[in-house]
Every structure is written in C-alpha cells, then in structure tokens.
Design a protein around this motif. Structure first.
Motif, mmCIF file in Angstrom:
data_model
loop_
_atom_site.group_PDB
_atom_site.id
_atom_site.type_symbol
_atom_site.label_atom_id
_atom_site.label_comp_id
_atom_site.label_asym_id
_atom_site.label_seq_id
_atom_site.Cartn_x
_atom_site.Cartn_y
_atom_site.Cartn_z
ATOM 1 N N ASP A 267 0.813 -1.217 0.000
ATOM 2 C CA ASP A 267 0.000 0.000 0.000
ATOM 3 C C ASP A 267 0.845 1.266 0.000
ATOM 4 O O ASP A 267 0.516 2.235 -0.686
ATOM 5 C CB ASP A 267 -0.925 0.001 1.232
ATOM 6 N N VAL A 270 4.753 0.958 -2.741
ATOM 7 C CA VAL A 270 4.432 0.956 -4.172
ATOM 8 C C VAL A 270 3.773 2.278 -4.567
ATOM 9 O O VAL A 270 4.086 2.858 -5.615
ATOM 10 C CB VAL A 270 3.538 -0.239 -4.522
ATOM 11 N N ALA A 271 2.868 2.761 -3.714
ATOM 12 C CA ALA A 271 2.222 4.048 -4.003
ATOM 13 C C ALA A 271 3.255 5.166 -4.067
ATOM 14 O O ALA A 271 3.167 6.069 -4.921
ATOM 15 C CB ALA A 271 1.170 4.350 -2.940
ATOM 16 N N VAL A 274 5.187 5.000 -7.338
ATOM 17 C CA VAL A 274 4.361 5.530 -8.426
ATOM 18 C C VAL A 274 4.331 7.049 -8.372
ATOM 19 O O VAL A 274 4.511 7.739 -9.391
ATOM 20 C CB VAL A 274 2.932 4.955 -8.341
ATOM 21 N N GLU A 275 4.111 7.596 -7.181
ATOM 22 C CA GLU A 275 4.049 9.056 -7.025
ATOM 23 C C GLU A 275 5.354 9.708 -7.467
ATOM 24 O O GLU A 275 5.358 10.779 -8.090
ATOM 25 C CB GLU A 275 3.779 9.392 -5.558
ATOM 26 N N HIS A 321 0.890 -6.577 -6.635
ATOM 27 C CA HIS A 321 0.473 -5.179 -6.454
ATOM 28 C C HIS A 321 1.411 -4.238 -7.209
ATOM 29 O O HIS A 321 0.949 -3.257 -7.824
ATOM 30 C CB HIS A 321 0.460 -4.836 -4.964
ATOM 31 N N CYS A 322 2.703 -4.526 -7.175
ATOM 32 C CA CYS A 322 3.657 -3.722 -7.954
ATOM 33 C C CYS A 322 3.241 -3.691 -9.426
ATOM 34 O O CYS A 322 3.153 -2.619 -10.042
ATOM 35 C CB CYS A 322 5.066 -4.296 -7.835
ATOM 36 N N HIS A 323 2.976 -4.851 -9.974
ATOM 37 C CA HIS A 323 2.659 -4.938 -11.392
ATOM 38 C C HIS A 323 1.309 -4.307 -11.712
ATOM 39 O O HIS A 323 1.134 -3.702 -12.778
ATOM 40 C CB HIS A 323 2.691 -6.400 -11.833
ATOM 41 N N ALA A 324 0.361 -4.432 -10.791
ATOM 42 C CA ALA A 324 -0.946 -3.804 -11.015
ATOM 43 C C ALA A 324 -0.814 -2.288 -11.104
ATOM 44 O O ALA A 324 -1.611 -1.629 -11.787
ATOM 45 C CB ALA A 324 -1.916 -4.193 -9.890
ATOM 46 N N LYS A 325 0.195 -1.743 -10.428
ATOM 47 C CA LYS A 325 0.431 -0.299 -10.453
ATOM 48 C C LYS A 325 1.468 0.108 -11.497
ATOM 49 O O LYS A 325 1.878 1.268 -11.548
ATOM 50 C CB LYS A 325 0.880 0.181 -9.068
#
Length: 724
Positions: A267, A270-271, A274-275, A321-325
């Motif tokens: 959560d 990874v967020a 991305v940011e 989750h990494c790949h989903a983002k």
C-alpha cells in the motif's frame, strides 16, 4: 525375525537404509511382516485401511521397536493402531509403507545437475500419496551415513523418521503422512564418521521461522506466474528504467519501530514509487538471513522470502500489487557467498558439499563467508533453479546479482599465495563464468521477459553481451566507474573542478561498451561515507544546489538510473538499517525541493524517448563541449529513434552565473527549457535564459553550424528541447 543388529541400528538412529528394515516386507504367502519404530509406544497393532484389526505387533526393544506378521497382501494399505505410554491411542499411517518420492527422470536430472526446477522435487512439498495427505521431504546429502526429518511433529527426535537414500543422485527422501503446511522442521544428519551434526535448515525451504529461530517451515509452492508482454516491454533495453533501491526494514517503520508487512508495503511503498515516477523497485536481498546487519547479503534460505515481513503468499501479493500499479520489481540476489551459521549450508553433510574445501578457494576473508563450489553441478543447479524460482513463481522482473567481481576472480581481495590458479594457471574463476553464462541462458530461454543485472566493478569484458557473442549474458551492468568518478568530481570544491574535468566526462569513453545502469546505491551512503547530500561541498545552499546539478546530470547521462532510498529527498545522515528514513526532513523546503526535482526528473525521463531509447549505442549521444574547463561546463545531445527530436543537456558545475554563454547546437530553430535544476520550485535561485527559450543563429560554435546564447544558472543542469 529381524537381526538384532538392525534393530539396534534403527533404535540408535544409525541405520542408513531404514526402508530395508521398517515398513511392510513380504513373508509367507498372503502374509506381510510389518516393522515400526515408535518411541513412547506401549503397544502397536496393524489394521486394514478400513479399520479392521489384522493383528498385534511384538515389541522387540524397549525403546519402541515393534515387529510382527499379519494377513496382508504385499502392497496393500494399512494403518498402525498405537497406544502411547501416556494412555492416549491413535490410528496413524506408516511412512515406511509408501513408495519412492522422486520420479526416475527427476533422479536422473538431479544427478546430472540439469534439473531446471529442482525446487519442485527437493525440500518439503505438501502432496498426496496413495490418497493420503502429507509432505514429501527430499534433501541432497550424498556423503551422509543417515539423514532424518525432525520437527514439531516428532519432538525433533532424529530416531523417528530416518530417510531413504537415492544413491543415484545422493538425495534422501521420505513422505510423512499428516504433516501439513505450517509444520516446522529441519534435517538431522549423521556424517560418515558417525558425528551427528547440528540440525540443518532445508536448503530448498520455501519458508522459514523469524530470526533468531532457525527452523524451516513447510509451505505450498506458489503458483506459476504467466509471462507478460507488458513486463517484457517495460524491462527492454530501449525502455525507460528508473530504479528505486530499497531496504525494506528501514524504508519506513510503524509505531514501536516495527517493520511494515508485505501488504502494508504494497500500500505505501508501491504508491510512493508511483508518485515519485520510478519505473522499478529494487529490494536488497529478501532471501531468509539470520543477521539483520548483513542487510540480507548473507542468506541462508535462498528459496524462502524472509519472515520479517510475512509469509511467501504475502510477498506474492506484494509483487502482484507492484505490477498492477505498473511498477517492476528487481531482487538483489546473492550467489557469491553464504554465511557459516551452524544451521546453514556449510559442511552440510559432514563434508564441504556446497563450498570449496580449500579456504583459498572457499572462504571470503572480507565477509567471513563461504564460497559456493560452482564447479559441482548440483551446487550450480541449486542456484540456477533458484534464479528461475523467483522469476516464475513470484513473477519478479529481474535479479541484480551481487558481488560478481568477487566471483569472477580467484585472487579477489587475496594476496599472493592466498589463492589457487585455475587449470590454465590464470586468475579467472572458470567455474563461475560457466555458471553465470548458464544462469543467464536459462533465464533468457525460460523467462524471456526478465532481466539480470551484474554488480561488477572491474573491466571484465562483455558482461552484458550475449553468451553466443562471448559475453556473460547479463542484460545490464552497474557502471561503478561512472559512480566513482562522478562522485569524486562532485566532492571537490568547485574552484578546483576545472582541473578535474576528465573525471566527469571520462565515462563517455566507455559508455557504450556495456549496457550500463548508473547506480547511486546503498553502498555509497554507509560505513562512514556520509550521505549523498553531505558529499557535496560548500555552504548549505551550495550543497543542495550541487546535489540538484548532480541528479540532473545523472538523468541526462546515457544509461538506466538507480537511486537508493533517502537520496531522493537528500537525507542528511548516513543510512541506518535499524531505523526508518528521516521522513520529517520533508517539512523543510530544501529537502522537499530535492524530492520534487527527482519526481520531475522521472517524469521528464519517461516522457522523453531521447533520454532512454538509445542508451547503449553511440547514435544516442553527441558531445557539444566537454573541454570548457574554465567554466566547468559540460554540454551534450541525447537522441532517440526519432532523429528529429533531441534533448540538449547543459551542466554548470560552478556557483557562478554564466550570462551570455554561447553554445553550439546541431539544428537551427528554437530551444525550450524543459527542466532547470536551479528553479525556485526546487530551492534554486531561479536563474535561467529569459522566457526559458533560445533561438539558434548562424554563428558557428563548438564545431556546430549554429549556436544559442544562454544564461547558465549556478550549480545547475538544464534540459533544452529542440523544436524546428
């Protein structure tokens, strides 16, 4: 009846062939002799699979050996009805009635050292045999005289479950009915000399206890992760790759200085990636390791994601989750050495099985660790299979191979007389070279979307070239020379930089000999080296300005990018693995400015093909001027596949503003400022060319037919984009 010597050997946990003694054995027609060893049993009887009592067994030894004949056809299933000395009764399966665990083809491939996925058959794998649920155990220990499975299911008693040896491949095997995922276990090994060694953790364990406990844990194999065209494209040589290197235990902690678990990291981390615009995360080794202070670089459980952050299923969710983002995941991987902990691989079966026997080959003095004997096919296979395991069973994008230089040379960090030459009398480690080539070939064949990256600090040739062309087969190599020279230059007072212009420009002499990653890694901010910010000279403003100029130069330079956590917001102190990063610094404008700059650099980088498409070919780069030592200015062009679009990067490594600086450019037209590290937005002085544009005139300069006039800001890098 059985010979007394065999009974004594079983009861004393010294028998090397328990299946020759225990379990069912043909007797008179229609009858079977059944033998079992159950310490603590008061009486034992045999019953059919449906519970029909077939007859009692006679106790032959007070420690718990029972034997008897019953009316049972050979190969027929049965159960043991046991009354224990504490008065409890139980109906149990006899492990010694079950057939071979390893299939003949697996035995062949393991013995040959060519089993691509040895983890599927070695270790502890929950399974069903003859309709009975349990766990298959298998461990390679060819020189042991006896191996037993011990665990919380048999009071860690090595007498209870000795294993069968498949002599063809040196693997000991046993199916234990009723043992399920979550059970803790080890292997108890008796050497050929008769010594019972400290119980060993399973080399192929998929899960382990949290340190300081050292047992392996039975776990389900994670399902195969299908290949992804998106991930292959994101990892390609012509893709933008900006890596955020992270030590999970100290990136961010929660209340009580506790680690985040896999889901919390999914959560938050990874967020954040991305940011900040990073394309990939790279994790310091997550294979199970006993000592926090090793940062994971001394692993014991190569197949087990560390229990510090949760179970293997949690790690699988993190990767997904990494790949989903849209974030790739690279793992640091350590085939160079392993620690000497008693429960680990050293002296595994009473011999130097995984490591070289001679310390001149098998011991790292720098790290007090053992070196894998990669000339032994089973050891090489153990590691090649491990590389494929992380890529296929968790879907990680790549492996960054640690300490490759220490692997390639037999005299690495050794004085004369402290090393053994290869068969040709040279210093190269031929076994390691063969291993690295095979590993990269297997990865390339079986998981073509994945990448491998070498931390290699010498001039060993063709590290990132295909094996068919004589290379080692890595996709990328860390550019340690660029890191060393550039930081050495940046640490100098700007007044002296004009005398050392070659340090900042020398990397372009060899920039296209390998597929390079530019690494500012954890190694640069520990062991008294200071933080990245505190390497920079000058007063506080100049330190931040120098850091901004350096980061701009890094993103403009050919090569993929890697930045260690904390460097993206100019952490003041050295990295400490025992505590969280100093996130409170972001309350201060200069630190927030650096973070904003890194975010914008990543955004510009990903949006500008000229900055990444031709990283590894000379056509992607052109010097404009690298000899302007008086002004300490560097300027160059970056190009992509579209030759009509290019970026001009100009770096001023002095605190002076150079107004009216004339710069030769390749094309007439207008040049627009895309990013200026001296912007007030990042904490700079906001100096720049008026209106952030410059129009080229016909004045020839710097070997170009056209030129522009710029105001170069102090200690800054400026990106200009040409438009016709």
């Amino acid at each position: 009846m059985l010979h007394a010597h065999d009974v004594e050997m079983i009861c004393g946990a010294r028998h090397g062939d328990p299946f020759a003694v225990l379990g069912p054995h043909a007797a008179a027609a229609g009858r079977t002799s059944v033998r079992c060893f159950l310490p603590g049993a008061r009486s034992v009887a045999v019953a059919s699979a449906k519970g029909v009592l077939l007859g009692p067994l006679v106790q032959q030894d007070e420690t718990g050996f029972f034997e008897g004949e019953v009316a049972l056809l050979p190969g027929t299933a049965y159960r043991l009805q046991v009354e224990w000395s504490d008065g409890h009764s139980a109906s149990i399966e006899d492990p010694y009635r079950f057939p071979l665990v390893l299939a003949e083809m697996d035995v062949w491939l393991l013995g040959e050292g060519t089993h691509l996925r040895p983890y599927e058959v070695l270790g502890a794998r929950p399974s069903v045999m003859d309709g009975v649920a349990g766990t298959r155990f298998a461990v390679w220990a060819p020189n042991a005289s006896r191996v037993s499975v011990v665990g919380d299911f048999n009071f860690w008693d090595g007498r209870c479950h000795p294993m069968r040896c498949r002599r063809e491949c040196g693997v000991w095997e046993l199916f234990l009915p009723g043992v399920q995922a979550g059970a803790k276990y080890k292997f108890e090994i008796r050497s050929q000399s008769g010594e019972v060694l400290p119980a060993r953790a399973d080399p192929y364990a998929l899960q382990a206890e949290l340190r300081p406990a050292t047992a392996s844990v039975v776990a389900q194999l994670q399902p195969f992760v299908p290949p992804s065209a998106d991930r292959k494209h994101a990892n390609a040589l012509d893709a933008p790759i900006s890596i955020y290197e992270v030590h999970l235990g100290s990136w961010r902690r929660k209340e009580g200085n506790q680690w985040l678990d896999w889901d919390e990291l999914g959560d938050s981390l990874v967020a954040y990636a991305v940011e900040m615009g990073f394309t990939h995360l790279e994790l310091l080794p997550i294979s199970e390791h006993p000592f926090d202070g090793s940062w994971g670089y001394q692993p014991v459980g190569m197949y087990a994601p560390t229990a510090r952050f949760g179970d293997p299923a949690g790690f699988a969710r993190f990767v997904a989750h990494c790949h989903a983002k849209g974030v790739g995941l690279i793992l640091d991987w350590v085939p160079a050495h392993f620690p000497t902990d008693a429960h680990g691989l050293g002296n595994f079966d009473g011999t130097h099985l995984y490591e070289y026997a001679d310390p001149r080959e098998g011991f790292h003095n720098d790290w007090n660790t053992l070196i894998y004997n990669l000339g032994r096919t089973e050891v090489s296979n153990f590691l090649v299979g491990n590389s494929l395991y992380w890529l296929e069973r968790f879907g990680v994008d790549g492996l960054r191979v640690d300490a490759v230089a220490s692997m390639l040379y037999r005299d690495y960090s050794r004085k004369a007389g402290e090393w053994i030459p290869n068969v040709h009398g040279g210093r190269e480690n031929l076994e390691t070279i063969a291993f690295l080539k095979r590993m990269n070939e297997v990865v390339g064949t079986e998981r073509s979307q994945a990448i491998t990256l070498a931390e290699e600090s010498t001039a060993f040739p063709s590290v990132s070239r295909p094996t068919y062309a004589g290379g080692l087969g890595f996709h990328y190599k860390w550019n340690m020379g660029w890191m060393h020279d550039t930081l050495a230059y940046m640490e100098r007072d700007p007044i002296y930089r004009k005398h050392h212009q070659g340090e900042i420009s020398f990397s372009l002499v060899y920039a296209f000999t390998e597929n390079f990653v530019l690494p500012i890694s954890h190694d640069e901010v520990v062991h008294g080296k200071g933080s990245l910010l505190n390497k920079m000279p000058g007063d506080r403003w100049q330190q931040f300005a120098n850091l901004r100029a350096f980061l701009g130069y890094m993103y403009a330079h050919p090569g993929k990018k890697l930045l260690f956590m904390g460097c993206e917001f100019a952490q003041d102190r050295e990295w400490n693995h025992d505590q969280s990063l100093d996130w409170h610094l972001l309350e201060h404008a200069p630190h927030a400015g650096i973070q904003c700059l890194v975010r914008d650099l990543n955004t510009l980088y990903k949006a500008t093909p000229a900055l990444y498409q031709l990283d590894f070919v000379p056509a992607g780069f052109e010097w404009l001027e690298h000899n302007d030592t008086e002004h300490s200015v560097l300027s160059f062009v970056r190009r992509g596949l579209d030759k009509r679009s290019f970026i001009v990067a100009v770096c001023n490594f002095t605190p002076n503003v150079w107004n009216g600086y004339r710069l030769g450019v390749p094309q007439p037209g207008t040049y627009h400022e895309r990013l200026n590290t001296d912007s007030a937005h990042y904490g700079g002085s906001n100096v720049g060319t008026p209106l952030a544009t410059a129009t080229a005139d016909d004045t020839a300069w710097h070997g170009q037919a056209h030129s522009v006039v710029l105001n170069l800001p102090p200690l800054a890098t400026v990106f200009l984009e040409w438009k016709a």
